[in-house]
Design a protein around this motif. Structure first.
Motif, PDB file in Angstrom:
ATOM      1  N   GLY B 172      46.287 -34.126 -57.718  1.00 34.69           N
ATOM      2  CA  GLY B 172      45.815 -34.395 -56.439  1.00 34.69           C
ATOM      3  C   GLY B 172      45.909 -34.942 -55.689  1.00 34.69           C
ATOM      4  N   ALA B 173      45.082 -36.774 -55.987  1.00 34.28           N
ATOM      5  CA  ALA B 173      44.656 -37.393 -55.056  1.00 34.28           C
ATOM      6  C   ALA B 173      46.006 -38.755 -54.818  1.00 34.28           C
ATOM      7  N   ALA B 174      46.530 -38.451 -55.731  1.00 34.55           N
ATOM      8  CA  ALA B 174      47.723 -38.776 -55.792  1.00 34.55           C
ATOM      9  C   ALA B 174      48.918 -38.730 -54.709  1.00 34.55           C
ATOM     10  N   MET B 175      48.989 -37.242 -54.801  1.00 34.77           N
ATOM     11  CA  MET B 175      49.237 -36.442 -53.928  1.00 34.77           C
ATOM     12  C   MET B 175      49.390 -36.527 -52.593  1.00 34.77           C
ATOM     13  N   MET B 176      47.956 -36.184 -52.176  1.00 33.11           N
ATOM     14  CA  MET B 176      47.870 -36.123 -50.536  1.00 33.11           C
ATOM     15  C   MET B 176      47.530 -37.006 -50.126  1.00 33.11           C
ATOM     16  N   ILE B 177      47.227 -38.810 -50.945  1.00 31.15           N
ATOM     17  CA  ILE B 177      47.469 -39.974 -50.097  1.00 31.15           C
ATOM     18  C   ILE B 177      48.213 -41.108 -50.132  1.00 31.15           C
ATOM     19  N   GLY B 178      48.966 -40.819 -51.560  1.00 33.96           N
ATOM     20  CA  GLY B 178      50.561 -41.053 -52.204  1.00 33.96           C
ATOM     21  C   GLY B 178      51.665 -40.708 -51.317  1.00 33.96           C
ATOM     22  N   GLY B 179      51.820 -39.074 -50.913  1.00 32.50           N
ATOM     23  CA  GLY B 179      52.886 -38.205 -49.940  1.00 32.50           C
ATOM     24  C   GLY B 179      53.712 -38.615 -51.302  1.00 32.50           C
ATOM     25  N   ARG B 182      59.526 -41.789 -52.557  1.00 37.97           N
ATOM     26  CA  ARG B 182      60.224 -42.302 -53.705  1.00 37.97           C
ATOM     27  C   ARG B 182      60.028 -43.684 -53.722  1.00 37.97           C
ATOM     28  N   GLY B 183      60.415 -44.098 -54.850  1.00 32.91           N
ATOM     29  CA  GLY B 183      60.113 -45.688 -54.521  1.00 32.91           C
ATOM     30  C   GLY B 183      59.556 -45.849 -53.797  1.00 32.91           C
ATOM     31  N   TYR B 184      58.401 -45.786 -53.755  1.00 32.73           N
ATOM     32  CA  TYR B 184      57.093 -46.377 -52.982  1.00 32.73           C
ATOM     33  C   TYR B 184      55.893 -46.150 -53.301  1.00 32.73           C
ATOM     34  N   THR B 185      55.460 -44.444 -53.546  1.00 29.94           N
ATOM     35  CA  THR B 185      54.510 -44.404 -53.937  1.00 29.94           C
ATOM     36  C   THR B 185      54.770 -43.162 -54.949  1.00 29.94           C
ATOM     37  N   ARG B 186      54.969 -42.990 -56.005  1.00 29.63           N
ATOM     38  CA  ARG B 186      55.399 -41.942 -56.630  1.00 29.63           C
ATOM     39  C   ARG B 186      56.013 -42.612 -58.172  1.00 29.63           C
ATOM     40  N   VAL B 187      54.510 -41.209 -58.512  1.00 25.21           N
ATOM     41  CA  VAL B 187      54.223 -42.217 -59.920  1.00 25.21           C
ATOM     42  C   VAL B 187      54.589 -40.341 -60.403  1.00 25.21           C
ATOM     43  N   LEU B 188      54.330 -41.339 -62.087  1.00 26.49           N
ATOM     44  CA  LEU B 188      54.704 -39.990 -62.856  1.00 26.49           C
ATOM     45  C   LEU B 188      54.124 -38.665 -63.170  1.00 26.49           C
ATOM     46  N   ILE B 192      56.174 -35.699 -61.949  1.00 28.82           N
ATOM     47  CA  ILE B 192      56.360 -34.498 -62.622  1.00 28.82           C
ATOM     48  C   ILE B 192      57.074 -33.298 -61.337  1.00 28.82           C
ATOM     49  N   ALA B 193      55.643 -32.852 -61.441  1.00 31.59           N
ATOM     50  CA  ALA B 193      55.359 -31.974 -60.217  1.00 31.59           C
ATOM     51  C   ALA B 193      56.253 -31.352 -59.484  1.00 31.59           C
ATOM     52  N   LEU B 194      57.160 -32.919 -58.825  1.00 36.11           N
ATOM     53  CA  LEU B 194      58.255 -32.702 -58.181  1.00 36.11           C
ATOM     54  C   LEU B 194      59.455 -32.553 -58.155  1.00 36.11           C
ATOM     55  N   GLU B 195      59.815 -32.830 -59.587  1.00 39.68           N
ATOM     56  CA  GLU B 195      61.138 -32.574 -60.530  1.00 39.68           C
ATOM     57  C   GLU B 195      60.680 -31.108 -61.070  1.00 39.68           C
ATOM     58  N   THR B 196      59.547 -30.733 -61.421  1.00 40.65           N
ATOM     59  CA  THR B 196      60.020 -29.569 -62.226  1.00 40.65           C
ATOM     60  C   THR B 196      60.712 -28.289 -61.028  1.00 40.65           C
ATOM     61  N   SER B 197      59.291 -28.701 -59.970  1.00 36.25           N
ATOM     62  CA  SER B 197      59.740 -27.587 -58.602  1.00 36.25           C
ATOM     63  C   SER B 197      61.615 -27.285 -58.176  1.00 36.25           C
ATOM     64  N   MET B 198      61.473 -28.529 -58.183  1.00 34.36           N
ATOM     65  CA  MET B 198      62.953 -28.229 -57.824  1.00 34.36           C
ATOM     66  C   MET B 198      64.217 -28.392 -59.242  1.00 34.36           C
ATOM     67  N   GLY B 199      63.148 -27.859 -60.328  1.00 34.77           N
ATOM     68  CA  GLY B 199      64.848 -27.613 -61.176  1.00 34.77           C
ATOM     69  C   GLY B 199      64.654 -28.556 -62.017  1.00 34.77           C
ATOM     70  N   ALA B 206      61.020 -35.692 -69.615  1.00 33.91           N
ATOM     71  CA  ALA B 206      61.161 -37.333 -69.865  1.00 33.91           C
ATOM     72  C   ALA B 206      60.484 -38.122 -69.473  1.00 33.91           C
ATOM     73  N   LEU B 207      59.526 -37.854 -68.215  1.00 36.31           N
ATOM     74  CA  LEU B 207      58.188 -38.359 -67.744  1.00 36.31           C
ATOM     75  C   LEU B 207      57.047 -37.821 -68.501  1.00 36.31           C
ATOM     76  N   GLY B 208      56.740 -37.089 -68.419  1.00 42.03           N
ATOM     77  CA  GLY B 208      55.415 -35.630 -69.363  1.00 42.03           C
ATOM     78  C   GLY B 208      55.460 -36.533 -70.860  1.00 42.03           C
ATOM     79  N   LEU B 209      57.022 -37.024 -71.300  1.00 39.00           N
ATOM     80  CA  LEU B 209      56.419 -37.483 -72.820  1.00 39.00           C
ATOM     81  C   LEU B 209      55.765 -38.884 -72.366  1.00 39.00           C
ATOM     82  N   ILE B 210      56.195 -39.535 -71.447  1.00 37.69           N
ATOM     83  CA  ILE B 210      55.853 -41.510 -71.201  1.00 37.69           C
ATOM     84  C   ILE B 210      54.122 -40.982 -70.989  1.00 37.69           C
ATOM     85  N   LEU B 211      53.572 -40.442 -70.194  1.00 33.35           N
ATOM     86  CA  LEU B 211      52.370 -39.543 -69.373  1.00 33.35           C
ATOM     87  C   LEU B 211      51.279 -39.664 -71.043  1.00 33.35           C
TER      88      LEU B 211
END
Lengths: 358, 228
Positions: B172-179, B182-188, B192-199, B206-211
């Motif tokens: 939640g906080a990462a999304m709202m504050i980081g936005g 890509r390449g700047y504030t994107r974290v695991l 995951i939230a974005l890539e899943t919604s994009m299919g 892969a990211l989920g496994l790492i997390l």
């Protein structure tokens, strides 16, 4: 010198110490004897300034500590050490544990390295420096706690039931150590114990504390043979307590009437004085009925009504008009062919009885 | 179903081939959450120590509030920091919105109550007798605090690790504050939230496994620490 004047200590509603005044002299071994919960630990904690008295004053080396700020207590506290009944090993090695008081005082590392092994040797744990404190047995840890307390070379050593959790061999070692600390370094030792015999072995003076109040202060001889009141007598194992009236007194040798039984005792009280008699069970002797007079003034024939074996001894109740409690060795018990319900002859000296006015 | 199996196979390939984007996101996640944990600990442990050792009015109330905040919803922490850091907010001039620094602040706010609480529990686990022993050995007030904190260090460390676990797994906080730039504030988590919604399931998995691996390692360390 430690002086208590009218010290009262309450924990919430509970009155733990009731108006106690006493003075502990420099260089003496002073022992508080009392049952659990009688306030012994609280007195030691007050001396170490871990608690503040509810009222009254406490002076240590002439400084009134009752009103001292926490910060100002530290230099004074650094002249003392306290060993708690339950030793608390701190994390790390035995060395770390013994060194910590010295570290707090800013002692140089070279001196710490010299003093820690010295303290460990005194408690008989030479070479234990690198052991993990958490892996030691209860007795070993108690000795580490004592080493930790003496490494700082305190003027006053406070010991709360120092041998309560120790085996007899360790207990003897610790008692010898306490003696030598006093003899060699002139340390004032204040200790609490519920072990009467230990109090007798160690103490220069004993204070009997019952229910938050000091009943009597004196040498072990005074306490054990001349208890001032019934509570003290009960506490120190004086099991024969009788009330009576002096019937006659001839030059200090009095005949005292106890429920119709006449007992001879040494006392100066004049006839008619109501008195309490105290006698230790060990002072009663048994002998076979051979007609030979014993040197003791008091001789009775009685029936054994109770036998309680206690290790090498046996405790007997004998009905001889009055009920007497006596202790006899198991060997004598067998040799005299004593037994429950059997008749026996017993005697005690006039001087074995301590007479106090009621 | 095939899609999922394919996704898993591709995910493993992405991890094994050390895919650049995967590595970069993982590194950033670790950096942000570790920073938040370190800074948070530096704040929370002294505060916990202060609360434990000092007597003051309202102490119980404060502890209750801190305990309630263990469960602070991540989006609320995000909202709070958003309000503080946004252009019109009191700290808007710092221009920390949509930056990794802003995200660190968000995570600090989120995990501080938990770490203070864990510090309090750790310190109260040190017996009164031990504290009295330390004082009777001649410790000053500061020496007492340091010694007791040292005695409780493994339990306190447990709280720190829990804080890290909460920081790295929150979205939640990462999304709202980081936005999620890509390449700047994107974290695991945001990735995951974005890539899943994009299919884009394989990257998500892969990211989920790492997390999951990070969470497992963290829990493992926590377990080891508490065994001490």
């Amino acid at each position: 010198m430690i002086e208590f004047e009218h010290v009262v200590m309450n924990f919430g509603e509970k009155e733990v110490l009731k108006d106690n005044s006493f003075t502990i002299q420099k260089g003496e071994i002073f022992t508080f004897i009392g049952p659990s919960g009688s306030g012994k630990t609280t007195i030691l904690r007050l001396i170490d300034m871990l608690e503040r008295p509810t009222s009254g004053t406490i002076a240590i080396e002439g400084t009134n500590v009752s009103s001292l700020k926490d910060r100002d207590r530290i230099p004074l506290r650094r002249k003392m050490s306290m060993v708690f009944q339950k030793p608390s090993p701190l994390r790390g090695t035995v060395f770390d544990n013994v060194a910590i008081g010295l570290l707090f005082r800013g002692t140089s590392h070279d001196e710490i390295k010299a003093r820690v092994p010295e303290a460990l040797e005194l408690v008989g744990l030479k070479g234990y420096e690198d052991r993990k404190a958490g892996t030691l047995s209860g007795g070993e840890m108690q000795r580490v706690a004592i080493a930790r307390a003496i490494s700082t070379k305190p003027d006053i050593l406070l010991l709360d039931e120092p041998t309560a959790n120790l085996d007899p061999v360790s207990t003897e070692k610790i008692e010898n150590l306490i003696f030598s600390l006093k003899e060699r370094f002139g340390i004032t030792v204040v200790l609490s114990t519920h072990d009467m015999v230990q109090g007798q072995r160690l103490a220069d003076r004993i204070a009997v504390i019952i229910d938050g109040r000091i009943g009597q202060i004196g040498t072990s001889k005074e306490i054990f043979y001349h208890p001032m009141n019934r509570a003290v007598a009960n506490m120190v194992g004086v099991e024969n307590i009788f009330e009576g009236v002096i019937a006659k007194n001839e030059g200090g040798l009095a005949s005292i009437d106890v429920d119709g039984t006449s007992i001879i005792a040494t006392t100066a009280f004049p006839p008619g004085t109501p008195v309490v008699l105290y006698m230790r069970p060990e002072d009663i002797t048994f002998h076979v009925r051979d007609g030979v007079k014993s040197s003791a003034r008091n001789e009775f024939t009685g029936t054994i009504t109770k036998v309680l074996p206690m290790g090498p001894n046996a405790r007997l109740k004998v009905d001889a008009g009055i009920t007497l409690t006596a202790v006899i060795t198991q060997r004598s018990f067998e040799e005299l062919d004593l037994g429950l319900g059997k008749e026996t002859q017993l005697a005690f000296k006039a001087s074995a009885i301590h007479v106090v006015e009621r | 179903m095939n899609e999922v199996i394919e996704g898993i196979i591709q995910a493993v390939q992405l991890i094994v081939s050390l895919d650049e984007e995967v590595l970069e996101i993982t590194a950033r996640s670790l950096l942000i959450s570790l920073s938040a944990t370190l800074i948070g600990s530096a704040i929370a442990i002294p505060i916990g120590g202060f609360i434990h050792f000092k007597e003051f009015g309202g102490k119980r109330g404060l502890v209750t509030i801190i305990q309630a905040l263990y469960a602070l919803p991540t989006v609320l922490a995000g909202l709070l920091v958003f309000l503080l850091l946004s252009r019109s907010g009191p700290f808007g001039f710092l221009r920390l919105m949509f930056t990794p620094t802003g995200m660190i602040i968000g995570q600090i706010v989120l995990i501080i109550p938990l770490m203070i609480g864990m510090t309090l529990i750790a310190l109260s686990g040190v017996s009164r007798t031990k504290q009295d022993t330390v004082i009777s050995l001649g410790a000053s007030e500061t020496q007492t605090v340091i010694t007791i904190v040292k005695e409780a260090r493994f339990a306190i460390l447990g709280g720190v690790i829990l804080g890290f676990g909460r920081a790295i797994s929150e979205v939640g906080a990462a999304m709202m504050i980081g936005g999620n730039i890509r390449g700047y504030t994107r974290v695991l988590t945001t990735a995951i939230a974005l890539e899943t919604s994009m299919g884009n399931l394989s990257l998500s998995i892969a990211l989920g496994l790492i997390l999951l691996a990070i969470a497992t390692v963290v829990t493992g360390i926590l377990f080891l620490v508490q065994e001490r």
